[in-house]
Design a protein around this motif. Structure first.
Motif, PDB file in Angstrom:
ATOM      1  N   ASP A   2       0.844  -1.190   0.000  1.00 58.36           N
ATOM      2  CA  ASP A   2       0.000   0.000   0.000  1.00 58.36           C
ATOM      3  C   ASP A   2       0.881   1.242   0.000  1.00 58.36           C
ATOM      4  O   ASP A   2       1.534   1.536   0.999  1.00 58.36           O
ATOM      5  CB  ASP A   2      -0.903   0.027   1.234  1.00 58.36           C
ATOM      6  CG  ASP A   2      -2.145  -0.827   1.048  1.00 58.36           C
ATOM      7  OD1 ASP A   2      -2.501  -1.084  -0.113  1.00 58.36           O
ATOM      8  OD2 ASP A   2      -2.733  -1.229   2.053  1.00 58.36           O
ATOM      9  N   LEU A   3       0.893   1.933  -1.115  1.00 60.48           N
ATOM     10  CA  LEU A   3       1.681   3.155  -1.220  1.00 60.48           C
ATOM     11  C   LEU A   3       0.769   4.367  -1.128  1.00 60.48           C
ATOM     12  O   LEU A   3      -0.362   4.332  -1.614  1.00 60.48           O
ATOM     13  CB  LEU A   3       2.426   3.183  -2.562  1.00 60.48           C
ATOM     14  CG  LEU A   3       3.513   2.140  -2.750  1.00 60.48           C
ATOM     15  CD1 LEU A   3       4.020   2.154  -4.178  1.00 60.48           C
ATOM     16  CD2 LEU A   3       4.654   2.389  -1.781  1.00 60.48           C
ATOM     17  N   PRO A   4       1.256   5.451  -0.530  1.00 66.81           N
ATOM     18  CA  PRO A   4       0.448   6.671  -0.491  1.00 66.81           C
ATOM     19  C   PRO A   4       0.288   7.258  -1.888  1.00 66.81           C
ATOM     20  O   PRO A   4       1.130   7.043  -2.766  1.00 66.81           O
ATOM     21  CB  PRO A   4       1.245   7.608   0.417  1.00 66.81           C
ATOM     22  CG  PRO A   4       2.631   7.074   0.410  1.00 66.81           C
ATOM     23  CD  PRO A   4       2.544   5.600   0.137  1.00 66.81           C
ATOM     24  N   VAL A   5      -0.792   7.983  -2.067  1.00 68.29           N
ATOM     25  CA  VAL A   5      -1.062   8.638  -3.348  1.00 68.29           C
ATOM     26  C   VAL A   5      -0.676  10.107  -3.238  1.00 68.29           C
ATOM     27  O   VAL A   5      -0.989  10.769  -2.243  1.00 68.29           O
ATOM     28  CB  VAL A   5      -2.560   8.502  -3.723  1.00 68.29           C
ATOM     29  CG1 VAL A   5      -2.868   9.263  -4.990  1.00 68.29           C
ATOM     30  CG2 VAL A   5      -2.925   7.035  -3.877  1.00 68.29           C
ATOM     31  N   TYR A   6       0.039  10.602  -4.250  1.00 64.99           N
ATOM     32  CA  TYR A   6       0.459  12.004  -4.295  1.00 64.99           C
ATOM     33  C   TYR A   6      -0.067  12.658  -5.559  1.00 64.99           C
ATOM     34  O   TYR A   6      -0.135  12.012  -6.607  1.00 64.99           O
ATOM     35  CB  TYR A   6       1.991  12.120  -4.278  1.00 64.99           C
ATOM     36  CG  TYR A   6       2.628  11.639  -3.010  1.00 64.99           C
ATOM     37  CD1 TYR A   6       2.770  12.484  -1.905  1.00 64.99           C
ATOM     38  CD2 TYR A   6       3.095  10.338  -2.902  1.00 64.99           C
ATOM     39  CE1 TYR A   6       3.365  12.041  -0.735  1.00 64.99           C
ATOM     40  CE2 TYR A   6       3.695   9.891  -1.735  1.00 64.99           C
ATOM     41  CZ  TYR A   6       3.826  10.748  -0.655  1.00 64.99           C
ATOM     42  OH  TYR A   6       4.415  10.304   0.503  1.00 64.99           O
ATOM     43  N   THR A   7      -0.399  13.932  -5.461  1.00 64.68           N
ATOM     44  CA  THR A   7      -0.827  14.683  -6.639  1.00 64.68           C
ATOM     45  C   THR A   7       0.405  15.157  -7.405  1.00 64.68           C
ATOM     46  O   THR A   7       1.532  15.126  -6.882  1.00 64.68           O
ATOM     47  CB  THR A   7      -1.649  15.924  -6.232  1.00 64.68           C
ATOM     48  OG1 THR A   7      -0.790  16.803  -5.491  1.00 64.68           O
ATOM     49  CG2 THR A   7      -2.874  15.542  -5.413  1.00 64.68           C
ATOM     50  N   LYS A   8       0.184  15.640  -8.623  1.00 66.49           N
ATOM     51  CA  LYS A   8       1.293  16.197  -9.404  1.00 66.49           C
ATOM     52  C   LYS A   8       1.901  17.400  -8.689  1.00 66.49           C
ATOM     53  O   LYS A   8       3.102  17.631  -8.764  1.00 66.49           O
ATOM     54  CB  LYS A   8       0.825  16.611 -10.800  1.00 66.49           C
ATOM     55  CG  LYS A   8       0.664  15.433 -11.731  1.00 66.49           C
ATOM     56  CD  LYS A   8       0.468  15.876 -13.165  1.00 66.49           C
ATOM     57  CE  LYS A   8       0.490  14.648 -14.071  1.00 66.49           C
ATOM     58  NZ  LYS A   8       0.393  14.983 -15.474  1.00 66.49           N
ATOM     59  N   GLN A   9       1.064  18.163  -7.978  1.00 67.91           N
ATOM     60  CA  GLN A   9       1.563  19.328  -7.245  1.00 67.91           C
ATOM     61  C   GLN A   9       2.472  18.898  -6.096  1.00 67.91           C
ATOM     62  O   GLN A   9       3.490  19.528  -5.828  1.00 67.91           O
ATOM     63  CB  GLN A   9       0.393  20.170  -6.711  1.00 67.91           C
ATOM     64  CG  GLN A   9      -0.399  20.897  -7.786  1.00 67.91           C
ATOM     65  CD  GLN A   9      -1.426  20.010  -8.501  1.00 67.91           C
ATOM     66  OE1 GLN A   9      -1.629  18.843  -8.157  1.00 67.91           O
ATOM     67  NE2 GLN A   9      -2.070  20.564  -9.513  1.00 67.91           N
TER      68      GLN A   9
END
Length: 77
Positions: A2-9
């Motif tokens: 389970d990896l965290p999700v990051y936005t492009k920003q």
């Protein structure tokens, strides 16, 4: 895994300048390249950290296998 999700920003801040982390994205995964001597100061030849490099790999002298050396730290939203 389970990896965290990051936005492009959020990814853009991990460019070795705004934040100390040096991250790049490839095919939806975000990799930490901070330990790579080839990514000093967040720059690798004409490429900058904090970006999705999927489309730029075609111009690279190496294959996608280069990402196997690095740990995936997240998923690009």
């Amino acid at each position: 895994m389970d990896l965290p999700v990051y936005t492009k920003q959020q990814l853009a801040l991990r460019n070795g300048q705004d934040k100390p982390q040096i991250w790049v994205a490839f095919k939806g995964f975000i990799y930490d390249v901070s330990e790579s001597r080839l990514w000093r100061n967040g720059k690798h030849y004409e490429h900058w950290a904090g970006q999705d490099l999927t489309d730029e790999l075609a111009d690279a002298p190496h294959t996608a296998a280069v990402f196997e050396k690095f740990t995936a730290v997240g998923i690009l939203a």
